[in-house]
Design a protein around this motif. Structure first.
Motif, PDB file in Angstrom:
ATOM      1  N   GLY A 298     -10.971  85.125  44.746  1.00  9.27           N
ATOM      2  CA  GLY A 298     -10.650  84.652  43.410  1.00  9.27           C
ATOM      3  C   GLY A 298     -10.326  83.170  43.393  1.00  9.27           C
ATOM      4  O   GLY A 298     -10.792  82.425  42.515  1.00  9.27           O
ATOM      5  N   VAL A 299      -9.535  82.724  44.371  1.00 13.38           N
ATOM      6  CA  VAL A 299      -9.176  81.304  44.446  1.00 13.38           C
ATOM      7  C   VAL A 299     -10.409  80.451  44.693  1.00 13.38           C
ATOM      8  O   VAL A 299     -10.598  79.386  44.067  1.00 13.38           O
ATOM      9  N   VAL A 300     -11.281  80.896  45.612  1.00 13.15           N
ATOM     10  CA  VAL A 300     -12.493  80.134  45.920  1.00 13.15           C
ATOM     11  C   VAL A 300     -13.393  80.046  44.697  1.00 13.15           C
ATOM     12  O   VAL A 300     -13.934  78.970  44.365  1.00 13.15           O
ATOM     13  N   HIS A 301     -13.580  81.163  43.984  1.00 13.91           N
ATOM     14  CA  HIS A 301     -14.438  81.156  42.792  1.00 13.91           C
ATOM     15  C   HIS A 301     -13.891  80.228  41.716  1.00 13.91           C
ATOM     16  O   HIS A 301     -14.664  79.547  41.023  1.00 13.91           O
ATOM     17  N   GLU A 302     -12.570  80.193  41.557  1.00 17.13           N
ATOM     18  CA  GLU A 302     -11.973  79.282  40.584  1.00 17.13           C
ATOM     19  C   GLU A 302     -12.286  77.836  40.945  1.00 17.13           C
ATOM     20  O   GLU A 302     -12.601  77.020  40.070  1.00 17.13           O
ATOM     21  N   ASN A 303     -12.210  77.530  42.226  1.00 19.05           N
ATOM     22  CA  ASN A 303     -12.498  76.161  42.650  1.00 19.05           C
ATOM     23  C   ASN A 303     -13.980  75.830  42.543  1.00 19.05           C
ATOM     24  O   ASN A 303     -14.343  74.690  42.255  1.00 19.05           O
ATOM     25  N   ILE A 304     -14.848  76.824  42.776  1.00 20.69           N
ATOM     26  CA  ILE A 304     -16.288  76.600  42.610  1.00 20.69           C
ATOM     27  C   ILE A 304     -16.594  76.262  41.158  1.00 20.69           C
ATOM     28  O   ILE A 304     -17.411  75.376  40.855  1.00 20.69           O
ATOM     29  N   ALA A 305     -15.908  76.979  40.237  1.00 23.24           N
ATOM     30  CA  ALA A 305     -16.102  76.694  38.812  1.00 23.24           C
ATOM     31  C   ALA A 305     -15.679  75.262  38.490  1.00 23.24           C
ATOM     32  O   ALA A 305     -16.350  74.556  37.720  1.00 23.24           O
ATOM     33  N   ARG A 306     -14.581  74.833  39.077  1.00 22.89           N
ATOM     34  CA  ARG A 306     -14.128  73.465  38.853  1.00 22.89           C
ATOM     35  C   ARG A 306     -15.129  72.456  39.412  1.00 22.89           C
ATOM     36  O   ARG A 306     -15.397  71.418  38.811  1.00 22.89           O
ATOM     37  N   VAL A 307     -15.708  72.777  40.581  1.00 18.52           N
ATOM     38  CA  VAL A 307     -16.711  71.894  41.185  1.00 18.52           C
ATOM     39  C   VAL A 307     -17.942  71.802  40.295  1.00 18.52           C
ATOM     40  O   VAL A 307     -18.483  70.702  40.051  1.00 18.52           O
ATOM     41  N   ARG A 308     -18.422  72.947  39.800  1.00 20.52           N
ATOM     42  CA  ARG A 308     -19.610  72.953  38.928  1.00 20.52           C
ATOM     43  C   ARG A 308     -19.355  72.115  37.679  1.00 20.52           C
ATOM     44  O   ARG A 308     -20.197  71.313  37.256  1.00 20.52           O
ATOM     45  N   ALA A 309     -18.155  72.313  37.075  1.00 24.75           N
ATOM     46  CA  ALA A 309     -17.826  71.551  35.873  1.00 24.75           C
ATOM     47  C   ALA A 309     -17.756  70.060  36.183  1.00 24.75           C
ATOM     48  O   ALA A 309     -18.208  69.221  35.384  1.00 24.75           O
ATOM     49  N   THR A 310     -17.245  69.731  37.350  1.00 23.04           N
ATOM     50  CA  THR A 310     -17.147  68.330  37.748  1.00 23.04           C
ATOM     51  C   THR A 310     -18.526  67.729  37.962  1.00 23.04           C
ATOM     52  O   THR A 310     -18.799  66.586  37.551  1.00 23.04           O
ATOM     53  N   LEU A 311     -19.439  68.495  38.582  1.00 19.75           N
ATOM     54  CA  LEU A 311     -20.796  68.002  38.797  1.00 19.75           C
ATOM     55  C   LEU A 311     -21.513  67.769  37.466  1.00 19.75           C
ATOM     56  O   LEU A 311     -22.230  66.765  37.300  1.00 19.75           O
ATOM     57  N   ASP A 312     -21.319  68.687  36.520  1.00 17.68           N
ATOM     58  CA  ASP A 312     -21.912  68.493  35.192  1.00 17.68           C
ATOM     59  C   ASP A 312     -21.367  67.235  34.527  1.00 17.68           C
ATOM     60  O   ASP A 312     -22.084  66.462  33.896  1.00 17.68           O
ATOM     61  N   TRP A 313     -20.060  67.024  34.706  1.00 17.87           N
ATOM     62  CA  TRP A 313     -19.407  65.831  34.128  1.00 17.87           C
ATOM     63  C   TRP A 313     -19.976  64.555  34.748  1.00 17.87           C
ATOM     64  O   TRP A 313     -20.241  63.575  34.052  1.00 17.87           O
ATOM     65  N   ILE A 314     -20.214  64.600  36.067  1.00 17.11           N
ATOM     66  CA  ILE A 314     -20.778  63.441  36.755  1.00 17.11           C
ATOM     67  C   ILE A 314     -22.175  63.141  36.223  1.00 17.11           C
ATOM     68  O   ILE A 314     -22.522  61.981  35.930  1.00 17.11           O
ATOM     69  N   GLU A 315     -22.995  64.189  36.100  1.00 20.99           N
ATOM     70  CA  GLU A 315     -24.361  63.981  35.599  1.00 20.99           C
ATOM     71  C   GLU A 315     -24.360  63.379  34.204  1.00 20.99           C
ATOM     72  O   GLU A 315     -25.131  62.457  33.896  1.00 20.99           O
ATOM     73  N   THR A 316     -23.458  63.893  33.351  1.00 18.23           N
ATOM     74  CA  THR A 316     -23.381  63.362  31.981  1.00 18.23           C
ATOM     75  C   THR A 316     -22.962  61.900  31.997  1.00 18.23           C
ATOM     76  O   THR A 316     -23.533  61.058  31.285  1.00 18.23           O
ATOM     77  N   ALA A 317     -21.968  61.584  32.817  1.00 17.03           N
ATOM     78  CA  ALA A 317     -21.492  60.200  32.879  1.00 17.03           C
ATOM     79  C   ALA A 317     -22.560  59.267  33.414  1.00 17.03           C
ATOM     80  O   ALA A 317     -22.736  58.141  32.918  1.00 17.03           O
TER      81      ALA A 317
END
Length: 336
Positions: A298-317
């Motif tokens: 559960g902890v790992v999946h939560e962090n993976i979600a944060r990583v995915r969201a961060t990568l999307d944010w990077i691409e947008t920026a």
């Protein structure tokens, strides 16, 4: 007769009464030995009188004294050190000041008292509560280490003597540091000094510091120190610089990037991505054949979600220049 009562009347393998007989016999032997040792010392003094006042000898004459005493020792079948000590002890005790009931060993130890009056008075007055002088009581009187330590200070002195050998000291220290009750009694300033000594090795210091900074309370207190906080910030900047250098030296896209007009933000972003990929490449293979628990997954999946969201944010920026985040992304990044 019960065994415990029988043993109470025994000293070693003999009865108490037999033990007293042996002691009486041996005291006579010791008295004879004392007279004999003083006779050796007196004869040695006759051959080579003491050259300096107070029984101390210096200078060139000492060499000739040693030659004479060595020859005497060989001729009577004793060691040079035995003859030397007998001569010196005899010089410290005029015949009228010697006590037959006191062993030569005690005479030799008390001979270390520098003042004559004090020395001659001491041999007449055994320690309080003692019927006679013992070798250890004489050592206590002159401040020397005893053979059978009793007080805590005497035991400490004995341990220090044994620990003069560095290998012995290292082993004893390692054993003592594993005893929490012992460590708890060490003064705070001594603990700090010990840790400083043990962490002089940079590798040891780095390992210890890393472990300590994983403890929230310790990390908080450490960062309250301005110098420590400055050093940590400096280390982070330095580590970032080294990471960028490593990226430029090892990354397959580094040659292409070198031709780009790079900004600090651009370099930091590329370095962060590179560091994430490199760290993941080191960690993930370690999960082979390992089953994580539900909570761990559960902890790992939560962090993976944060990583995915961060990568999307990077691409947008990168594509649009917009760095604003919506509520959902902000929640993920903050770990809420």
């Amino acid at each position: 007769m019960p065994e415990e009562i029988k043993n109470a009347d025994m000293v070693g393998s003999v009865s108490s009464s037999r033990y007293e007989q042996i002691v009486a016999e041996l005291r006579t032997v010791v008295e004879n030995q004392t007279r004999g040792q003083f006779t050796i010392g007196d004869c040695a003094l006759e051959i080579e009188p003491m050259r300096e006042a107070g029984g101390q000898e210096r200078g060139e004459e000492l060499f000739t004294v040693k030659e004479s005493m060595f020859r005497l020792a060989e001729d009577i079948g004793l060691s040079y050190s035995t003859v030397k000590e007998a001569r010196w002890t005899a010089s410290r005790w005029p015949k009228e000041r010697r006590r037959t009931a006191v062993s030569f060993t005690v005479h030799k130890i008390l001979a270390g008292i520098g003042d004559e009056r004090e020395r001659f008075a001491a041999i007449l007055t055994p320690p309080e509560g003692k019927p006679r002088w013992t070798a250890d009581e004489a050592r206590r009187r002159v401040g020397r280490q005893v053979e059978h330590p009793i007080t805590p200070q005497e035991k400490v002195s004995a341990i220090r003597t044994l620990a003069r050998d560095e290998a012995v000291a290292a082993t004893v220290t390692s054993d003592l540091l594993r005893r929490p009750t012992v460590v708890a009694q060490v003064r705070q300033e001594d603990k700090v000094r010990a840790v400083e000594e043990l962490t002089r090795d940079d590798q040891v210091a780095a390992t210890v510091t890393t472990g300590l900074l994983r403890r929230p309370d310790v990390a908080f207190r450490a960062m309250s120190d301005d110098t420590a906080r400055h050093q940590v910030n400096h280390a982070q900047v330095e580590r970032g610089r080294q990471a960028r250098e490593h990226f430029e030296e090892t990354s397959p896209v580094a040659p292409a990037i070198r031709g780009i007009d790079r900004s600090v933000e651009f370099l930091d972003l590329v370095t962060a991505c590179h560091a994430f990929v490199a760290a993941t490449g080191r960690v993930v293979p370690g999960l082979r054949d390992r089953q994580l628990g539900d909570d761990e997954r559960g902890v790992v999946h939560e962090n993976i979600a944060r990583v995915r969201a961060t990568l999307d944010w990077i691409e947008t920026a990168v594509d649009t220049g917009k760095v604003d985040v919506d509520g959902e992304l902000a929640r993920l990044l903050q770990g809420d």
